[in-house]
Design an enzyme around this catalytic site. Structure first.
Site, PDB file in Angstrom:
ATOM      1  N   CYS A  20      24.754  31.075 -13.352  1.00  0.00           N
ATOM      2  CA  CYS A  20      25.098  31.084 -12.048  1.00  0.00           C
ATOM      3  C   CYS A  20      24.950  32.467 -10.710  1.00  0.00           C
ATOM      4  O   CYS A  20      25.508  32.497 -10.568  1.00  0.00           O
ATOM      5  CB  CYS A  20      27.306  30.638 -12.647  1.00  0.00           C
ATOM      6  N   THR A  60      28.989  31.778 -23.328  1.00  0.00           N
ATOM      7  CA  THR A  60      29.768  31.168 -22.619  1.00  0.00           C
ATOM      8  C   THR A  60      30.345  32.056 -21.968  1.00  0.00           C
ATOM      9  O   THR A  60      30.810  31.818 -20.614  1.00  0.00           O
ATOM     10  CB  THR A  60      29.537  29.223 -22.774  1.00  0.00           C
ATOM     11  N   HIS A 120      34.312  35.560  -8.106  1.00  0.00           N
ATOM     12  CA  HIS A 120      33.037  34.556  -8.130  1.00  0.00           C
ATOM     13  C   HIS A 120      33.681  32.918  -8.955  1.00  0.00           C
ATOM     14  O   HIS A 120      33.868  31.927  -8.839  1.00  0.00           O
ATOM     15  CB  HIS A 120      32.490  34.688  -9.754  1.00  0.00           C
ATOM     16  N   THR A 141      38.491  29.042 -14.007  1.00  0.00           N
ATOM     17  CA  THR A 141      38.263  28.850 -15.530  1.00  0.00           C
ATOM     18  C   THR A 141      39.716  29.644 -15.966  1.00  0.00           C
ATOM     19  O   THR A 141      39.756  30.813 -15.683  1.00  0.00           O
ATOM     20  CB  THR A 141      37.216  28.993 -16.186  1.00  0.00           C
ATOM     21  N   PRO A 142      40.118  29.114 -17.140  1.00  0.00           N
ATOM     22  CA  PRO A 142      41.155  30.113 -17.213  1.00  0.00           C
ATOM     23  C   PRO A 142      40.636  31.150 -18.107  1.00  0.00           C
ATOM     24  O   PRO A 142      41.386  32.578 -18.001  1.00  0.00           O
ATOM     25  CB  PRO A 142      42.085  29.353 -18.781  1.00  0.00           C
ATOM     26  N   GLU A 163      37.879  38.163 -14.404  1.00  0.00           N
ATOM     27  CA  GLU A 163      37.210  38.804 -13.059  1.00  0.00           C
ATOM     28  C   GLU A 163      38.357  39.893 -12.987  1.00  0.00           C
ATOM     29  O   GLU A 163      38.803  41.155 -12.223  1.00  0.00           O
ATOM     30  CB  GLU A 163      36.827  37.833 -11.974  1.00  0.00           C
ATOM     31  N   LYS A 180      35.146  28.940  -3.909  1.00  0.00           N
ATOM     32  CA  LYS A 180      34.482  27.500  -4.908  1.00  0.00           C
ATOM     33  C   LYS A 180      36.181  26.694  -5.360  1.00  0.00           C
ATOM     34  O   LYS A 180      35.805  25.383  -5.442  1.00  0.00           O
ATOM     35  CB  LYS A 180      35.035  28.407  -6.000  1.00  0.00           C
ATOM     36  N   HIS A 203      31.586  24.269  -7.688  1.00  0.00           N
ATOM     37  CA  HIS A 203      30.575  25.871  -8.391  1.00  0.00           C
ATOM     38  C   HIS A 203      29.503  25.535  -8.184  1.00  0.00           C
ATOM     39  O   HIS A 203      28.734  24.095  -9.507  1.00  0.00           O
ATOM     40  CB  HIS A 203      30.941  25.727  -9.749  1.00  0.00           C
ATOM     41  N   PHE A 208      26.264  32.165 -17.411  1.00  0.00           N
ATOM     42  CA  PHE A 208      26.443  32.249 -18.970  1.00  0.00           C
ATOM     43  C   PHE A 208      25.347  33.067 -19.072  1.00  0.00           C
ATOM     44  O   PHE A 208      24.125  33.627 -19.239  1.00  0.00           O
ATOM     45  CB  PHE A 208      25.993  30.924 -19.056  1.00  0.00           C
TER      46      PHE A 208
END
Length: 415
Positions: free
Chosen positions: A167, A274, A307, A311-312, A318, A339, A344, A403
């Site tokens: 990504c 990941t 970014h 996601t949790p 970040e 996003k 994404h 990732f």
């Protein structure tokens, strides 16, 4: 990682294909107005899938960008990539003269590449054997073929590259493309990324990893970075291309200049295949490198396009990284995640977000983070919730992480 600046690099052309629009203007207007491009997937039967939503491209016609034969034998990620590049090239007003062709290059990547083409050819193999595999299977699916087609179609004989860093792909393509120009290896680079992954394997694979939102009943509300109720990212398709050009050359020809790229950082987490490092250390170091490369102070940054995947773990890491980089000043920086509107775009995400960052800087308006209704108390920065804001922006930063623990940060300056 500070570099000796040999030549300045500016952005003179933009091209975009996103779930929010099939060109730069439509994509930008929908993003800045907080209009989501996420919808129920209708390109295949999702009945047996836990995830039924995504950011699919709508009403796209490849006809103006590729001849019929090449288009017929190429994956959709190549269609999108060639389209974005040709939009950006047209926007730049450039012409490739034979005497200068070796000074024009392309660096367009993808996180996954021709997944749909791989699926289709495996089905042919299963039903009819090896002879049923298309002779165009390989050139129609491999990741470097966006750069290949663009180089051939536009007659560009300089660097012909393709990076793959999940990504962070297109952000790395942009940053390294700028360095090629700065170092004197090219005068013009078409840079960015492309993706088409809302396929059965793409949706199924990310869903099996429990990375995707399952908010199937309200797709437009599924991508919700930093919200307490976020449950994963939304997989999307698209492409983005930035034309980078040596500043003196652009000025001499009277080019329209969107921004200058002044900083680039790239690091690795060395943590997990990941998951980001809990404390955001890799992203923190990446932003610090970009600031050092730009030779500006952290207090000069006015806006961060994060970014921000929804996601949790990622959103929290970040947040910690931004605090680690900017300290107390982090509370004064405006941050947002586009996003939230686009989903994404994987390998194309960094390019699209670089374009949104540039347009935010140029137009003095910060796109909102939509669906931020109940902010996670552990994510406590100013994420520009739900409504755009007008402010003066001199320097802006765009983050992309992938990732494998790969990180890229880009800094743009108003010019």
């Amino acid at each position: 990682m500070a570099t000796i600046k040999n030549k300045r690099v500016v952005v003179t052309g933009l091209g975009l294909i996103t779930p929010n629009g099939n060109n730069t203007n439509d994509s930008w207007n929908n993003v800045v107005n907080g209009k989501s491009g996420i919808s129920v997937i209708d390109t295949f039967d999702t009945e047996k899938f836990s995830v039924k939503i995504g950011g699919v491209i709508k009403n796209f016609d490849v006809g103006p960008y590729m001849d019929h034969k090449h288009a017929r034998n190429s994956d959709l990620f190549i269609h999108y990539g060639v389209a974005a590049c040709k939009q950006a090239f047209d926007d730049s007003g450039l012409v490739v003269e034979e005497s200068e062709a070796h000074r024009f290059g392309v660096s367009m990547g993808s996180g996954i590449g021709g997944l749909s083409t791989i699926e289709k050819n495996y089905e042919r193999f299963q039903s009819g054997g090896a002879r049923k595999i298309s002779p165009f299977f390989v050139p129609g699916s491999i990741i470097n073929m966006v750069s290949g087609h663009v180089s051939i179609d536009l007659g560009m004989k300089g660097p012909n590259l393709c990076l793959v860093t999940a990504c962070a792909t297109s952000a790395h393509c942009i940053g390294l493309g700028a360095r090629l120009i700065s170092a004197g290896d090219a005068d013009v680079m078409l840079t960015g990324g492309s993706e088409y992954a809302t396929t059965p394997l793409g949706i199924g694979g990310f869903a099996s990893a429990r990375a995707l939102s399952t908010r199937n009943e309200s797709p437009e509300e599924a991508s919700r970075p930093w919200d307490r109720d976020r449950d994963g990212f939304v997989l999307s398709d698209g492409s983005a291309c930035l034309v980078l050009e040596e500043y003196e050359r652009a000025k001499k020809r009277g080019a329209k200049i969107y921004a200058e790229i002044i900083g680039f950082g790239m690091t690795g987490d060395a943590n997990h295949i990941t998951a980001p490092a809990d404390d955001g250390a890799g992203a923190n170091q990446c932003m610090k490198q970009a600031l050092e490369d730009a030779q500006i102070n952290k207090e000069d940054i006015n806006y961060i396009n994060a970014h921000g995947t929804s996601t949790p773990l990622g959103d929290l890491a970040e947040t910690k990284a931004i605090k680690g980089t900017f300290g107390d000043y982090s509370k004064k920086i405006m941050v947002s995640s586009t996003k939230s509107t686009t989903g994404h775009l994987l390998g194309a995400a960094g390019g699209a977000e670089a374009i949104f960052t540039i347009l935010a800087t140029k137009n003095k308006i910060i796109p909102p983070t939509i669906n931020l209704d109940n902010q996670d108390p552990d994510c406590d920065l100013d994420y520009t919730p739900n409504n755009a804001r007008e402010i003066e922006i001199n320097y802006s930063l765009s983050n992309s992480f992938g990732f494998g623990g790969t990180n890229a940060s880009l800094i743009f300056a108003k010019i």
